[in-house]
Design a protein around this motif. Structure first.
Motif, PDB file in Angstrom:
ATOM      1  N   ALA A  20       0.844  -1.201   0.000  1.00 54.02           N
ATOM      2  CA  ALA A  20       0.000   0.000   0.000  1.00 54.02           C
ATOM      3  C   ALA A  20       0.879   1.251   0.000  1.00 54.02           C
ATOM      4  CB  ALA A  20      -0.920  -0.009   1.219  1.00 54.02           C
ATOM      5  N   ASP A  21       1.950   1.215   0.771  1.00 55.40           N
ATOM      6  CA  ASP A  21       2.894   2.341   0.761  1.00 55.40           C
ATOM      7  C   ASP A  21       3.476   2.524  -0.642  1.00 55.40           C
ATOM      8  OD1 ASP A  21       2.604   2.996   3.393  1.00 55.40           O
ATOM      9  OD2 ASP A  21       4.423   1.982   4.084  1.00 55.40           O
ATOM     10  N   GLY A  24       1.411   4.336  -3.050  1.00 52.99           N
ATOM     11  CA  GLY A  24       1.510   5.772  -2.837  1.00 52.99           C
ATOM     12  C   GLY A  24       2.803   6.342  -3.376  1.00 52.99           C
ATOM     13  N   VAL A  25       3.915   5.683  -3.026  1.00 55.61           N
ATOM     14  CA  VAL A  25       5.221   6.149  -3.486  1.00 55.61           C
ATOM     15  C   VAL A  25       5.234   6.201  -5.013  1.00 55.61           C
ATOM     16  CG1 VAL A  25       7.673   5.568  -3.572  1.00 55.61           C
ATOM     17  CG2 VAL A  25       6.429   5.321  -1.442  1.00 55.61           C
ATOM     18  N   SER A  26       4.577   5.247  -5.649  1.00 55.50           N
ATOM     19  CA  SER A  26       4.524   5.213  -7.110  1.00 55.50           C
ATOM     20  C   SER A  26       3.422   6.110  -7.656  1.00 55.50           C
ATOM     21  CB  SER A  26       4.287   3.788  -7.597  1.00 55.50           C
ATOM     22  OG  SER A  26       4.934   2.851  -6.802  1.00 55.50           O
ATOM     23  N   ARG A  27       2.723   6.792  -6.764  1.00 51.78           N
ATOM     24  CA  ARG A  27       1.625   7.691  -7.148  1.00 51.78           C
ATOM     25  C   ARG A  27       0.529   6.966  -7.930  1.00 51.78           C
ATOM     26  NH1 ARG A  27       5.245   9.716  -4.684  1.00 51.78           N
ATOM     27  NH2 ARG A  27       5.875  11.904  -4.707  1.00 51.78           N
ATOM     28  N   ILE A  28       0.317   5.700  -7.628  1.00 47.62           N
ATOM     29  CA  ILE A  28      -0.781   4.992  -8.272  1.00 47.62           C
ATOM     30  C   ILE A  28      -2.062   5.367  -7.514  1.00 47.62           C
ATOM     31  CG2 ILE A  28      -1.691   2.729  -8.940  1.00 47.62           C
ATOM     32  CD1 ILE A  28       1.227   1.721  -8.720  1.00 47.62           C
ATOM     33  N   GLN A  29      -3.031   5.860  -8.264  1.00 44.33           N
ATOM     34  CA  GLN A  29      -4.241   6.387  -7.638  1.00 44.33           C
ATOM     35  C   GLN A  29      -5.284   5.279  -7.470  1.00 44.33           C
ATOM     36  OE1 GLN A  29      -4.167  10.028  -6.900  1.00 44.33           O
ATOM     37  NE2 GLN A  29      -2.068   9.318  -7.209  1.00 44.33           N
ATOM     38  N   TYR A  30      -5.995   5.316  -6.356  1.00 44.56           N
ATOM     39  CA  TYR A  30      -7.091   4.365  -6.131  1.00 44.56           C
ATOM     40  C   TYR A  30      -8.157   5.054  -5.290  1.00 44.56           C
ATOM     41  CZ  TYR A  30      -4.354   3.530  -1.824  1.00 44.56           C
ATOM     42  OH  TYR A  30      -3.652   3.681  -0.665  1.00 44.56           O
ATOM     43  N   PRO A  31      -9.375   4.480  -5.231  1.00 45.43           N
ATOM     44  CA  PRO A  31     -10.442   5.182  -4.521  1.00 45.43           C
ATOM     45  C   PRO A  31     -10.105   5.414  -3.048  1.00 45.43           C
ATOM     46  CG  PRO A  31     -11.308   3.337  -5.791  1.00 45.43           C
ATOM     47  CD  PRO A  31      -9.831   3.237  -5.846  1.00 45.43           C
ATOM     48  N   PRO A  32     -10.455   6.586  -2.523  1.00 41.91           N
ATOM     49  CA  PRO A  32     -10.034   6.946  -1.158  1.00 41.91           C
ATOM     50  C   PRO A  32     -10.937   6.401  -0.060  1.00 41.91           C
ATOM     51  CG  PRO A  32     -11.089   8.815  -2.201  1.00 41.91           C
ATOM     52  CD  PRO A  32     -11.131   7.690  -3.203  1.00 41.91           C
ATOM     53  N   ILE A  34     -10.936   3.437   1.447  1.00 39.13           N
ATOM     54  CA  ILE A  34     -10.394   2.477   2.416  1.00 39.13           C
ATOM     55  C   ILE A  34      -9.668   3.171   3.566  1.00 39.13           C
ATOM     56  CG2 ILE A  34      -8.233   2.149   1.117  1.00 39.13           C
ATOM     57  CD1 ILE A  34      -8.470  -0.868   1.961  1.00 39.13           C
ATOM     58  N   ARG A  35      -9.877   2.637   4.776  1.00 40.26           N
ATOM     59  CA  ARG A  35      -9.183   3.101   5.981  1.00 40.26           C
ATOM     60  C   ARG A  35      -8.401   1.912   6.511  1.00 40.26           C
ATOM     61  NH1 ARG A  35     -11.065   6.760   3.756  1.00 40.26           N
ATOM     62  NH2 ARG A  35     -12.579   8.299   4.461  1.00 40.26           N
ATOM     63  N   ILE A  36      -7.093   2.076   6.565  1.00 38.00           N
ATOM     64  CA  ILE A  36      -6.261   0.903   6.841  1.00 38.00           C
ATOM     65  C   ILE A  36      -5.839   0.815   8.303  1.00 38.00           C
ATOM     66  CG2 ILE A  36      -4.005  -0.150   6.348  1.00 38.00           C
ATOM     67  CD1 ILE A  36      -4.432   0.835   3.433  1.00 38.00           C
TER      68      ILE A  36
END
Lengths: 257, 565, 432
Positions: A20-21, A24-32, A34-36
């Motif tokens: 999951a990190d 983010g680091v790769s700036r791959i976008q996904y629906p916001p 989810i709360r992890i």
């Protein structure tokens, strides 16, 4: 307003949370949506956590761990898989869509896969619509059922079977025999059904003392079923007779640990 | 569990802009204002970079000024930055386990760059969840354990001996366990060494002498490690020497078991024709001087390595070895024609590349083949060998006759690597070699504290690289031994004896053998062995196990906080 | 103190050696001529083959160095003089003036906002800009500003706006005398000058970049914010060509192989595909060198999953279309035997990594030998790769020979072990 599902993710620290990190680091976008919640290992995820989260109205729960073979703790993820299997069966009994709980494997290098899985799950849950027990008018029956399911998941017998499954199937039991997987699955699904029924009875009686006939009506079970379970539950000290109306005993739940 | 009088949580929340990394998407000031409204939050502020020395001092100041007893930092990922912030708490007098992180960069601002509103909402939820957990956090201890200033080195090859010598020179006792009757490992089988043609026996005897004459080093040959119990600082090791068990107490363990050579059974006529050799067999002929003058020698690279499926890896040293042996043959028999059939020549660095240039200048022929067109070796009735191969430069098939075909085969993991990995409870990678804690920055540590790896047990490597790693391990292992103590992990499980029914489920589930039943049948955790996965707690039929720092209550509170509002 | 170690170079090798020694209780002086430690690894976007974000895994170690009670950071400093022998070296360090008081500077950056002078940022390989008062990069350690004397106008605006009163134009170079028991050199590498390969037009064509420039462009904290663009027209490049062995493996320039280029080019190629999956990426190579742990598997993934095209051979020349700024890459197709060309939007050159020029000065100061290429010479490259000709002085990382990050880290720990041995034995001799 468009439906924005509330999704809780339980992720292991080493693979899936790192994945999951990486998304983010790769700036791959996904629906916001989810709360992890980070845990050290997917093996840490008690079925209780998932049921509790669903009871509180989560529209979906996504559990993620390391791919089989990658577990930082050798095989915690395999234990997570067995728990998920049990939960799917159990949730199916309650009337809640079992696909609201989902298990996936994501490695620390699979940022794109993580994002894709979250997107797919979010889409699925969006199509499914809000959880029947969320919002202003929760479906009381399903909520009651889920509460019974939570008690069931905490049951000693179920936890022993799930906890020992790998050992029983892959190693040997006390008599030096391996238990065939099908036999164990059968045993597990029988245990789920029975314990679930007993916990529904228990929860019902906790609120109100009732007769066998009334219980069978409210729980949509045969009187025979109810009676058999009540006998066992009395032996276990879960139930007692509160009073006798005419010749009909009225049962009540007793406090167990 | 008897809990001491609970103090009222006073949570401080620090929200990081991370320059524009968070601040460019998430409305940080809104998150700070929101944080102030969460129950038990006593203070909240924004930082440009919470991880900067400035940010750190701000945390420390706020802990003192606002009497904070829990700290939440909303920034990047705890995987990299938790230790830093924990230390800041500790330096301000707060137990470092009273710290929690909200990952609003890697798992929020970076992943939802085009949805600033939703990202801000999510960041608030993540902060709320972190606070929900933080409120329930409890201080934890990291008990100090004494370290036995003695190391066990498994494997008496060049890596093991080098590590042992350096540790001995640093003042520590070392036991080397070598399964063969003599020290030396792979080096003992070699003739001359890549890339500078040093005599292997000379190099070997000087280090073996140094090891044997060192008073701090105890060499156990014909020995194998049978069992290892315990943990960093105090490993109880059982070594089988000449079929007799020997008990050792060791502070650290170094795995230097090396690798073995792949035997190319059923490949290119190996075994069916005695003139098809491996480089290792050629090495032996060169060492004993038994190589009769061949007219032609053909060497084939990547035999059983860099495969499409199966053994995918490159064995690193084989190209250098082939060129070295080709040059040795050229020196012995200048008329011998030499061919090296290769795919990609791995002569990295300065010296191997120089050898490659020298070989070409001395007339060694290099033919490139492709994995789709591998060479074929056939032999006639007199045993004469014919090699048919595609030549990627000429773009045609060529045919060579040869007296000798030498197959360059990869180093592969030791047969008993798996057994040792189970004894030590350290992992192997998918290639079967020992798998380090972190590929980039912890190349010679295992994830398990106090156990290290060097040399070809880690992956194929040459002597110089093995020596570098071995000296590296001598530094890594020396750290706990020089300090004379280590701190154990605090995130471990603990059993409520009143609830435990002694069913033993946890004992069987624990992958580290950290849980045993005591004399009255109640489960007990050896906390220094526990790695903190928590599978036992999630499986205990009586829910008698508490996982420190990841308790049922803490996890549930964190999850449910996401669903409020 | 004689139980101290001087570490020269604050890249990953120097950092690892320092942390190892400090964690076992020895004192370390970590000297870097740059204003921040971090070295080359700090400039990288990701690391192969695990695709870890480079600064993410490095930053905690940099910070640990600055916070460790046993480590004294001496940045923007140079070694001037070394005397003595193993167990007792006397060292003179020249600390250059930052014109900013390190004790007072909070790193807030207000000064840089007001500074009117914009100059190319060296850390971003001169693609981005910085101010005359600056920090080299956001995660710099120590996070203390400095004034670049050469470009500063002395307008003193920074002095006026600095709330902490940290700007000090009267700062003078400072000489620091140290007594150490052992020295570790970890001076790293620099890049071959790609303009020497005039056939590829580096320096003439705007979108022929070196891999290090490209790495900065890929970095989310770099000059383009991680956006892949052509510097000529700002368009997103679709076809990107990598060329290996610029100046290396060559009889004309440098005879050796830099050891890391095939892998980092593959990494950069994968990153391009992750940014823009539709782009076409070609890598020209002589031999594909994937000899490290997990490397071949990485290449296979790049080829099979990411569809990166590896072409054997070395292009003969590059010609820029003056109108479109497209780059025609001419090459001989070794498989088919024809002369072909690829029209690329952007070309990345992978130059030889070469020993640092400063090595010569260090070698003279310490009497430590260099090899004919300018790398520090090991006592015995095979059996003694960490020792030098001078007892008590050790080498690690790229300055000894080409190597990747894990090999540098392992060797750095090795140098720490050798330094510790030196000090422990000198102490024992002293006691006797």
């Amino acid at each position: 307003m468009e439906f924005e599902p509330k999704i809780v993710g339980f992720l292991c620290n080493w693979c899936s949370y790192a994945g999951a990190d990486l998304a983010g680091v790769s700036r791959i976008q996904y629906p916001p949506n989810i709360r992890i919640v980070r845990v050290m290992c997917s093996g840490r995820i008690d079925p209780d956590f998932i049921l509790e989260t669903l009871i509180h109205g989560a529209d979906g729960v996504l559990v993620m761990g390391c791919h089989p073979g990658d577990c930082h703790y050798i095989e915690g993820n395999l234990h997570a898989e067995r728990k998920a299997k049990m939960l799917r069966n159990l949730i199916a009994e309650t009337g809640l869509e079992p696909e609201r709980m989902h298990l996936e494997w994501v490695s620390a290098s699979e940022g794109a896969r993580f994002a894709q899985l979250v997107k797919e799950f979010t889409d699925r849950i969006t199509k499914l619509g809000p959880s029947p027990i969320s919002g202003e008018n929760p479906n009381k029956v399903i909520l009651e059922n889920l509460l019974a399911a939570k008690r069931t998941a905490g049951d000693f017998r179920l936890r022993v079977i799930v906890g020992r499954e790998r050992e029983l199937v892959e190693d040997k039991n006390a008599y030096g025999e391996k238990v065939p997987q099908e036999k164990l699955d059968e045993l597990l699904s029988e245990a789920i059904k029975t314990e679930y029924t007993r916990n529904r009875i228990y929860n019902m009686l906790e609120k109100e003392s009732l007769s066998v006939r009334e219980l069978s009506k409210r729980l949509d079970l045969s009187t025979q079923d109810v009676l058999t379970n009540i006998v066992v539950m009395r032996k276990k000290g879960m139930l007692g007779v509160e009073r006798i109306e005419g010749t009909t005993p009225i049962y009540m739940s007793l406090e167990v640990r | 569990m008897a809990t001491p009088k609970k103090e009222i949580p006073r949570v401080g929340v620090f929200v990081c802009h991370c320059g524009i990394n968070i601040g460019g998407v998430v409305k940080v000031s809104e998150v700070v204002e929101f944080a102030k409204t969460i129950p038990d939050v006593a203070y909240a502020e924004a930082n440009l970079y919470t991880c900067s020395s400035e940010g750190i001092s701000k945390i420390k100041e706020a802990i003192k000024k606002y009497n904070l007893n829990r700290v939440v930092v909303a920034s990047c990922t705890p995987r990299t930055h938790e230790p830093l912030f924990r230390n800041a708490c500790e330096e301000a007098g707060l137990n470092k386990y009273l710290f929690e992180m909200a990952n609003i960069r890697d798992q929020c601002s970076w992943a939802h760059m085009h949805e600033p509103e939703k990202a801000t909402t999510k960041a608030k939820d993540l902060v709320k969840m972190a606070v929900a957990k933080a409120r329930l956090l409890e201080p934890q201890d990291e008990p100090e354990i004494d370290v036995t200033p003695s190391a066990l080195v498994i494997g008496g090859g060049i890596s093991g001996m080098t590590a042992a010598l350096s540790m001995a020179n640093q003042g520590f006792n070392v036991n080397i366990v070598e399964r063969e009757p003599e020290l030396g490992g792979m080096l003992a089988k070699l003739h001359m060494l890549c890339p500078n043609f040093e005599d292997a026996s000379k190099a070997l005897s000087s280090i073996v002498d140094a090891v044997k004459s060192n008073q701090k080093i105890n060499v156990l040959t014909s020995s194998e490690v049978e069992d290892v119990k315990g943990f960093i600082g105090n490993f109880d090791v059982t070594v089988k020497k000449d079929d007799k068990p020997l008990k050792l107490n060791q502070g650290t363990i170094v795995v230097a078991t090396g690798a073995e050579n792949f035997e190319p059974i059923n490949m290119y006529g190996y075994k069916s024709n005695e003139n098809v050799l491996t480089q290792m067999q050629l090495e032996k002929l060169l060492k004993t001087g038994d190589l009769r003058k061949p007219d032609k020698v053909v060497m084939i690279q990547c035999v059983g390595a860099r495969e499409e499926k199966g053994r995918q890896y490159c064995s690193r040293i084989c190209c250098g070895v082939a060129i070295k042996n080709a040059l040795i043959i050229k020196d012995l028999y200048p008329e011998t024609e030499l061919f090296i059939i290769f795919r990609d020549l791995q002569t990295y660095g300065q010296e191997y590349e120089a050898c490659y240039t020298e070989a070409r200048e001395k007339g060694v022929h290099f033919i490139k083949y492709t994995s789709s067109n591998p060479p074929e070796v056939s032999s006639n009735s007199e045993g004469k060998l014919t090699i048919k191969t595609y030549d990627a430069f000429l773009k045609e098939m060529v045919e060579l006759e040869s007296d000798l075909v030498v197959l360059s085969t990869p180093l592969i993991p030791q047969k008993d690597a798996e057994k040792l990995s189970k004894i030590l409870k350290v992992p192997l990678g998918s290639d079967g070699f020992f798998f380090e804690a972190h590929v980039k920055l912890r190349p010679i540590d295992f994830a398990t504290d106090g156990i290290f790896v060097c040399g070809s047990a880690h992956s194929p490597k040459d002597i110089s690289e093995s020596i570098s790693q071995a000296l590296g391990v001598a530094s890594r292992a020396a750290i706990p031994m020089a300090n004379k103590h280590v701190r154990a992990d605090a995130i471990t499980s603990i059993i409520n004896e009143d609830l435990c029914s002694g069913c033993g489920t946890c004992v069987r589930i624990c992958p580290y053998g950290a849980i045993q039943k005591n004399e009255i049948g109640i489960a007990q955790v050896t906390s220094v062995v526990c790695k903190g996965c928590g599978t036992c707690a999630a499986s205990c039929p009586e829910k008698a196990i508490t996982m420190r720092h990841f308790t049922d209550d803490q996890i549930t509170a964190q999850a449910l906080a996401a669903l409020e509002g | 103190m004689a139980d101290s170690v001087l570490v020269i170079g604050g890249g990953i090798a120097g950092i690892q050696a320092s942390l190892d020694l400090a964690s076992r209780g020895m004192n370390v002086y970590l000297v870097d001529e740059n204003p921040s430690i971090g070295g080359r690894m700090a400039q990288l976007d990701k690391t192969f083959p695990t695709m870890d974000c480079s600064i993410c895994i490095l930053a905690p170690k940099m910070i640990e160095c600055s916070r460790h009670p046993n480590i004294k950071l001496l940045t923007y400093s140079e070694v001037q003089e070394v005397k003595g022998s193993a167990g007792n070296f006397e060292v003179k360090i020249l600390k250059k003036p930052r014109y900013v008081d390190e004790e007072k500077c909070t790193g807030c950056g207000t000064c840089a906002q007001s500074c009117p002078v914009e100059v190319p940022n060296e850390f971003d390989m001169n693609i981005g800009i910085r101010k005359a008062i600056h920090i080299p990069f956001l995660q710099a350690v120590p996070l203390k500003y400095l004034i670049d004397e050469e470009n500063c106008l002395k307008c003193r605006l920074c002095e006026r706006v600095c709330g902490a009163k940290a700007v000090n134009f009267d700062q003078k170079p400072e000489t620091i005398n140290l007594n150490v028991g052992s020295i570790i050199i970890a001076s790293g590498f620099e890049l071959f000058d790609s303009t020497k390969k005039s056939e590829y037009g580096y320096g003439r064509y705007r979108d022929v970049l070196t891999s290090m420039e490209f790495e900065r462009m890929l970095s989310a904290s770099g000059p383009t914010g991680g956006n892949l663009v052509r510097l000529a027209d700002g368009k997103v490049p679709n076809t990107i060509v990598f060329i290996q062995c610029i100046g290396s493996r060559s009889s004309k320039d440098l005879p050796y192989c830099s050891s890391v280029c095939c892998m980092y080019a593959t990494k950069e190629a994968i990153l391009i595909k992750e940014h823009h999956p539709e782009s076409e990426v070609y890598i020209f190579y002589i031999d594909l060198r994937a000899f490290g742990k997990g490397f071949q598997e990485f290449i296979n993934r790049a080829r099979d999953e990411y569809k990166i095209k590896y072409i054997e051979g070395h292009p003969s020349r590059i010609v820029e279309d003056p109108k479109t700024k497209n780059l025609q890459v001419h090459y001989e197709d070794v498989v088919e035997g024809d002369i072909k060309n690829i029209v690329a939007d952007l070309v990345v050159l992978c130059p030889a990594l070469i020993p640092r020029k400063g090595n010569e000065k260090l070698s003279k100061i310490m009497n430590v030998q260099l090899d004919e290429l300018g790398f520090f010479k090991a006592k015995d490259s095979l059996l003694n790769p960490i020792d030098t000709n001078i007892p008590g002085i050790f080498i690690c990382g790229y300055c000894q020979s080409p190597k990747d990050i894990p090999d540098s880290v392992a060797q750095a720990s090795g140098a720490a072990a050798r330094a510790a041995e030196t000090i422990i034995q000198a102490t024992q001799r002293g006691k006797r």
